[in-house]
Design an enzyme around this catalytic site. Structure first.
Site, PDB file in Angstrom:
ATOM      1  N   ASP A 127       0.880  -1.168   0.000  1.00 31.16           N
ATOM      2  CA  ASP A 127       0.000   0.000   0.000  1.00 31.16           C
ATOM      3  C   ASP A 127       0.916   1.215   0.000  1.00 31.16           C
ATOM      4  O   ASP A 127       1.429   1.608   1.045  1.00 31.16           O
ATOM      5  CB  ASP A 127      -0.887  -0.018   1.252  1.00 31.16           C
TER       6      ASP A 127
ATOM      7  N   GLU B 199      -1.169  -1.119  -4.893  1.00 30.90           N
ATOM      8  CA  GLU B 199      -2.412  -0.371  -5.111  1.00 30.90           C
ATOM      9  C   GLU B 199      -2.228   0.572  -6.295  1.00 30.90           C
ATOM     10  O   GLU B 199      -1.236   1.281  -6.396  1.00 30.90           O
ATOM     11  CB  GLU B 199      -2.804   0.421  -3.857  1.00 30.90           C
TER      12      GLU B 199
ATOM     13  N   ASP C  91      -2.617   1.154   6.917  1.00 31.27           N
ATOM     14  CA  ASP C  91      -1.797   0.885   5.733  1.00 31.27           C
ATOM     15  C   ASP C  91      -1.296  -0.561   5.727  1.00 31.27           C
ATOM     16  O   ASP C  91      -1.165  -1.181   4.671  1.00 31.27           O
ATOM     17  CB  ASP C  91      -0.598   1.832   5.696  1.00 31.27           C
TER      18      ASP C  91
END
Lengths: 180, 180
Positions: free
Chosen positions: A4, A65, A138
């Site tokens: 992430d 991501e 996260d």
């Protein structure tokens, strides 16, 4: 392994498993870099930590991501830069890199694409049978990316298998890309 | 060395010189990556080429265009990712990395911050005493970044010198950051 991406906090998470079987946690963490360090120093720290994870865990694939410019512009630039570091770390080792959008991840994990962070964290905790929700968000998001990738990868494998069968059948299937 | 970051075309340019003396061209080029390759493969190609330049030319510093999200969103994400690769390549060698905005570069090279690409290219050609304008524009922009950096670096050196003198003087100067 899921990433992430972010400069201030870059979530890292690795899971083991395959579609249709229970998943297990391999590792979870977050790389933090000080906001007042220069961008070069921050990216070097993120790169070193991702490299360490790749060396130690030897994942089969890295899911990052996919970044959009819809949010805060300043944050998004840093996110895009951190994602580039993760992507290039994986790609130069020849590891497959997959980009999943936040809503793809949420849909895969919770069943709906507009789930909030807490719902994602709760499902990650349940799916990996953890005692507590991984913190910060996260870190949980990185695990969600990894889980999403295992499951979507599974779908893509089944599609590829189906296509392979269709191609070996008497009537040829039309050419198409499998990674759409 | 200057880097005008981009996925489709990443301009690279190196110059030699110091403020107040004529500049000379060391090298200029562009890295192209196919738009239908995946992002990982593209970033790996850009990284390899930047590494090759750094190995061969051993620049004192790397100047990268500062990316803003004001333009086409899709392009900007790629630009931010290519810039991250350039920044991390330089920073992990311990090279100073400077980010200059397009208008800082234009102002340094042409005297006005809203100059067009042709004016920048014309001035780069003149300043480096070249026979023809470097093509494509990304290559000329990378040289403009490198020139801008030499000149702005010079200003920063003079500021640092002045501050050092002020600090060694009887009355201490107030603390300030030199790289503002």
């Amino acid at each position: 392994m899921g990433v992430d991406p972010g400069l201030t906090r870059c979530g890292l998470g690795a899971v083991e498993g395959r579609p249709g079987a229970p998943l297990s946690l391999v590792s979870v963490g977050v790389v933090r870099t000080p906001a007042d360090d220069d961008i070069g120093a921050r990216l070097v720290v993120i790169e070193a930590e991702i490299e360490r994870w790749l060396d130690e865990l030897k994942p089969d694939a890295v899911a990052v991501e996919r970044v959009f410019a819809q949010h805060n512009v300043r944050t998004v630039m840093g996110t895009a830069q951190a994602s580039a570091v993760a992507i290039v770390c994986a790609a130069r080792r020849g590891l497959p890199v997959a980009l999943h959008t936040p809503s793809e991840v949420k849909a895969a994990i919770t069943g709906h694409g507009n789930a909030d962070k807490k719902q994602v964290g709760t499902m990650v905790t349940r799916l990996l049978r953890l005692d507590a929700m991984p913190k910060p968000a996260d870190a949980a998001d990185a695990l969600a990316l990894a889980i999403c990738h295992v499951w979507r990868g599974g779908v893509q494998h089944r599609l590829a298998d189906a296509l392979a069968r269709a191609r070996s059948a008497p009537r040829p299937a039309p050419a198409r890309r499998e990674d759409a």
